[in-house]
Design an enzyme around this catalytic site. Sequence first.
Site, PDB file in Angstrom:
ATOM      1  N   ASP A  74      33.221  29.799  35.066  1.00 10.50           N
ATOM      2  CA  ASP A  74      33.668  30.791  36.043  1.00 10.50           C
ATOM      3  C   ASP A  74      34.248  31.949  35.250  1.00 10.50           C
ATOM      4  O   ASP A  74      35.219  31.784  34.521  1.00 10.50           O
ATOM      5  CB  ASP A  74      34.732  30.148  36.950  1.00 10.50           C
ATOM      6  CG  ASP A  74      35.560  31.165  37.730  1.00 10.50           C
ATOM      7  OD1 ASP A  74      35.129  32.318  37.878  1.00 10.50           O
ATOM      8  OD2 ASP A  74      36.668  30.786  38.195  1.00 10.50           O
ATOM      9  N   GLN A 114      31.313  37.801  40.214  1.00  9.59           N
ATOM     10  CA  GLN A 114      30.905  36.410  39.962  1.00  9.59           C
ATOM     11  C   GLN A 114      31.912  35.381  40.465  1.00  9.59           C
ATOM     12  O   GLN A 114      31.552  34.418  41.129  1.00  9.59           O
ATOM     13  CB  GLN A 114      30.632  36.214  38.465  1.00  9.59           C
ATOM     14  CG  GLN A 114      29.905  34.924  38.133  1.00  9.59           C
ATOM     15  CD  GLN A 114      30.819  33.913  37.447  1.00  9.59           C
ATOM     16  OE1 GLN A 114      32.037  34.002  37.530  1.00  9.59           O
ATOM     17  NE2 GLN A 114      30.223  32.947  36.779  1.00  9.59           N
ATOM     18  N   GLU A 115      33.188  35.567  40.110  1.00  5.57           N
ATOM     19  CA  GLU A 115      34.174  34.554  40.491  1.00  5.57           C
ATOM     20  C   GLU A 115      34.358  34.487  42.002  1.00  5.57           C
ATOM     21  O   GLU A 115      34.408  33.394  42.589  1.00  5.57           O
ATOM     22  CB  GLU A 115      35.523  34.828  39.827  1.00  5.57           C
ATOM     23  CG  GLU A 115      36.557  33.756  40.185  1.00  5.57           C
ATOM     24  CD  GLU A 115      37.870  33.919  39.457  1.00  5.57           C
ATOM     25  OE1 GLU A 115      38.448  32.905  39.068  1.00  5.57           O
ATOM     26  OE2 GLU A 115      38.330  35.064  39.299  1.00  5.57           O
ATOM     27  N   GLU A 116      34.482  35.649  42.656  1.00  5.19           N
ATOM     28  CA  GLU A 116      34.678  35.649  44.100  1.00  5.19           C
ATOM     29  C   GLU A 116      33.509  34.994  44.826  1.00  5.19           C
ATOM     30  O   GLU A 116      33.700  34.236  45.791  1.00  5.19           O
ATOM     31  CB  GLU A 116      34.870  37.083  44.609  1.00  5.19           C
ATOM     32  CG  GLU A 116      36.202  37.705  44.246  1.00  5.19           C
ATOM     33  CD  GLU A 116      36.189  38.414  42.903  1.00  5.19           C
ATOM     34  OE1 GLU A 116      37.174  39.078  42.564  1.00  5.19           O
ATOM     35  OE2 GLU A 116      35.175  38.294  42.179  1.00  5.19           O
ATOM     36  N   ILE A 137      23.523  29.931  36.462  1.00  2.00           N
ATOM     37  CA  ILE A 137      24.487  28.933  35.988  1.00  2.00           C
ATOM     38  C   ILE A 137      24.613  27.794  36.988  1.00  2.00           C
ATOM     39  O   ILE A 137      24.615  26.614  36.617  1.00  2.00           O
ATOM     40  CB  ILE A 137      25.862  29.591  35.743  1.00  2.00           C
ATOM     41  CG1 ILE A 137      25.792  30.543  34.543  1.00  2.00           C
ATOM     42  CG2 ILE A 137      26.941  28.534  35.510  1.00  2.00           C
ATOM     43  CD1 ILE A 137      27.060  31.341  34.310  1.00  2.00           C
ATOM     44  N   GLU A 138      24.710  28.115  38.271  1.00  4.94           N
ATOM     45  CA  GLU A 138      25.010  27.062  39.246  1.00  4.94           C
ATOM     46  C   GLU A 138      23.790  26.269  39.692  1.00  4.94           C
ATOM     47  O   GLU A 138      23.938  25.199  40.281  1.00  4.94           O
ATOM     48  CB  GLU A 138      25.735  27.637  40.479  1.00  4.94           C
ATOM     49  CG  GLU A 138      24.856  28.333  41.490  1.00  4.94           C
ATOM     50  CD  GLU A 138      24.580  29.779  41.159  1.00  4.94           C
ATOM     51  OE1 GLU A 138      24.213  30.521  42.081  1.00  4.94           O
ATOM     52  OE2 GLU A 138      24.736  30.176  39.987  1.00  4.94           O
ATOM     53  N   TRP A 176      30.026  36.676  30.031  1.00  2.00           N
ATOM     54  CA  TRP A 176      31.455  36.536  30.328  1.00  2.00           C
ATOM     55  C   TRP A 176      32.208  37.780  29.851  1.00  2.00           C
ATOM     56  O   TRP A 176      32.077  38.197  28.713  1.00  2.00           O
ATOM     57  CB  TRP A 176      31.969  35.288  29.614  1.00  2.00           C
ATOM     58  CG  TRP A 176      33.447  35.063  29.623  1.00  2.00           C
ATOM     59  CD1 TRP A 176      34.243  34.931  30.721  1.00  2.00           C
ATOM     60  CD2 TRP A 176      34.297  34.892  28.485  1.00  2.00           C
ATOM     61  NE1 TRP A 176      35.543  34.687  30.330  1.00  2.00           N
ATOM     62  CE2 TRP A 176      35.598  34.661  28.970  1.00  2.00           C
ATOM     63  CE3 TRP A 176      34.079  34.909  27.105  1.00  2.00           C
ATOM     64  CZ2 TRP A 176      36.691  34.450  28.119  1.00  2.00           C
ATOM     65  CZ3 TRP A 176      35.149  34.701  26.259  1.00  2.00           C
ATOM     66  CH2 TRP A 176      36.444  34.472  26.769  1.00  2.00           C
ATOM     67  N   GLY A 177      32.997  38.365  30.752  1.00  2.00           N
ATOM     68  CA  GLY A 177      33.830  39.495  30.365  1.00  2.00           C
ATOM     69  C   GLY A 177      33.111  40.816  30.245  1.00  2.00           C
ATOM     70  O   GLY A 177      33.660  41.769  29.708  1.00  2.00           O
ATOM     71  N   CYS A 178      31.882  40.900  30.749  1.00  2.00           N
ATOM     72  CA  CYS A 178      31.114  42.139  30.643  1.00  2.00           C
ATOM     73  C   CYS A 178      31.181  42.907  31.964  1.00  2.00           C
ATOM     74  O   CYS A 178      32.010  42.637  32.801  1.00  2.00           O
ATOM     75  CB  CYS A 178      29.682  41.824  30.244  1.00  2.00           C
ATOM     76  SG  CYS A 178      29.583  40.900  28.691  1.00  2.00           S
ATOM     77  N   GLY A 179      30.314  43.878  32.159  1.00  2.00           N
ATOM     78  CA  GLY A 179      30.333  44.641  33.398  1.00  2.00           C
ATOM     79  C   GLY A 179      31.518  45.581  33.463  1.00  2.00           C
ATOM     80  O   GLY A 179      31.813  46.297  32.506  1.00  2.00           O
ATOM     81  N   ALA A 180      32.233  45.568  34.587  1.00  2.00           N
ATOM     82  CA  ALA A 180      33.330  46.505  34.813  1.00  2.00           C
ATOM     83  C   ALA A 180      34.481  46.307  33.845  1.00  2.00           C
ATOM     84  O   ALA A 180      35.314  47.186  33.688  1.00  2.00           O
ATOM     85  CB  ALA A 180      33.838  46.373  36.251  1.00  2.00           C
TER      86      ALA A 180
END
Length: 605
Positions: free
Chosen positions: A381, A398-400, A370-371, A511-515
């Site tokens: 984000d 990702q956000e951190e 993305i970046e 977005w919103g996946c994973g943990a």
Amino acid sequence: MAGRNQRNDSPQMTAVLQPEDQAGRPSTPPSSPPSTAAVGDEEMAGCNQRNDSPPMTAASPSKGQEAASSPPSTPSSALHVGEAARTRTEDGASSSCPLDNLKHLPPGDNKWGHLSFNTTHTVLVDVSAFNTGAALVPQRGMDVWQSNVVKMPCSPSSFMVVKSAVMKQPTQTRRWDVISKQLSALARKKTASVTDVEDAIFKYNPKYKGQWSFEALSSFVKIVPKAENYFPNLFPKMAALALSLPEHVKKAIPLLKRGHSASITLSQVQISCLLANAFFCTFPHRNATASSAEYHAFPSINFTKLLEHWSQRKNEKLRAVLHYFSVVTDDDKKPKGLVTFERRCLTDMPNWRICKETMSKLHVTSRGTIETEGTGLLQVDFACSRIGGGVLGSGLVQEEILFLMNPELIVSRLFTEKLADNECLIVTGSQQFSRYSGFGDSFEWAGPHEERLHRDEWARLKRRILAIDAVNFKQSSDQYNMTAVTRDLNKAFCGFKGHGHDEPDIATGKWGCGAFKGDPQLKAVIQLMAAAMARRGLAFFTFKDEELKLGLERTHHLLVTQRTTVGKLYGLLEDYCAVQQESGRSHVDLFQFIGHNAGPSRSQL
């Protein structure tokens, strides 16, 4: 719904049912690998909208990947994919488009006009001086000690109780007087130890002595190789930067509160002063975390959690944070632009059942990030409702990682209240200072980043970041209901909806996946729908997930060729959720479900 359930509860649905194992997971490989990063911070425990999907990149970009400028602007993605260039994959027909066909921020000026302020846009620099080409000058103002503004450490209204050997009774004194005395002593030193830093912080935070630990910072400085250990020389410079706060920030900073659209523009120097104060834990009323605390709905800002309890994660985090401070305290390198933080609150949500829009342009790839490849697009984000998530603790998803590479984003935690379901935060102009590799426990700081982006007319770097928080599901099965689907549709639309004629298209991913247990296929379709409603194109990065890439490409092509509207797709999701709920322990593959029910044989579509 009864009719829809009957329609889709047909023998053909056995082809899309997948038996699950005893843990309730599909027996086929999942589309998204589980996150390896346990958040584990006290703050993150209360962050019920966290998103722990894979990071923006799995490896630091090479210099060759760093864009010298934004890609050239292309015609708006409001011209939907029927008019877009087609590409073809090995699997057959595709309606996806090349990345260059999406609309990017133009390399030239954005025609913003003169910098200006109004009742919803606060500017912390002198607008008149800026518009005449003068150097950045702080906007004059008066100290305000109220609930709707940031309570500043240098405010004459901030007091603390001190005990003196001379005075028998404890006395009140201005807290900034104590802070100034301690940080001035640090600033006068050629080198300062972690013990010097710790002693200074406890002088103006005496109630936390015995509670706060500086183990992470102390261990970090001890284990860094001598040739790389510039930190004893850096601490005095950081103290001097923190002390300069009254010179650089003279106007009250409003809080970006829930239910109100508003924005703040401030200089990168002002941000650096504020973050230096956060490092030295000077912000008043920001250490209490109880539900009754004044700032309980805001993220933490003082760096106490980052500096305590050493771990390898924090070791790498401190490398990134202290590199940022080494740059902003260097007169030859300190940045000289502006950054805008905008909270958007959307009150008029679509009626998704009747939306007539069809699919927008889509570029989907399992490669790139993305970046990097998403330079010049609106970069998503995968946020926490409390902005920044566990960046000042142990979180490293990702956000951190985004906030560590762009530390100016951390200042948003100072004034941004927890996001509501109809709100987002957009940051324009933040600078990337570092590169990295890895994710979670494998994260490593990979050295300085050379920023090459152009600036717009407001002296902001041409980087635009959108923070939107997805729902955090306790059980993955909880997401297959239309209340949750509609909530995330509204959240994505709030962020994707343009507010001008020159808005770029969007770079996003899982977005919103994973943990947080989001279904990558469902989240991809939700974002397709929100982008179509916003009439903006989408660059979707699957982070090396080739199966998701191919499935999304095929599904998008079907929706395009059938000219399926957002409203009809919403109806399909209603059907899908009903079938998924009825399927018990079997998982229904969404892409296959859409393929069976949105194809040519379904004349009603």
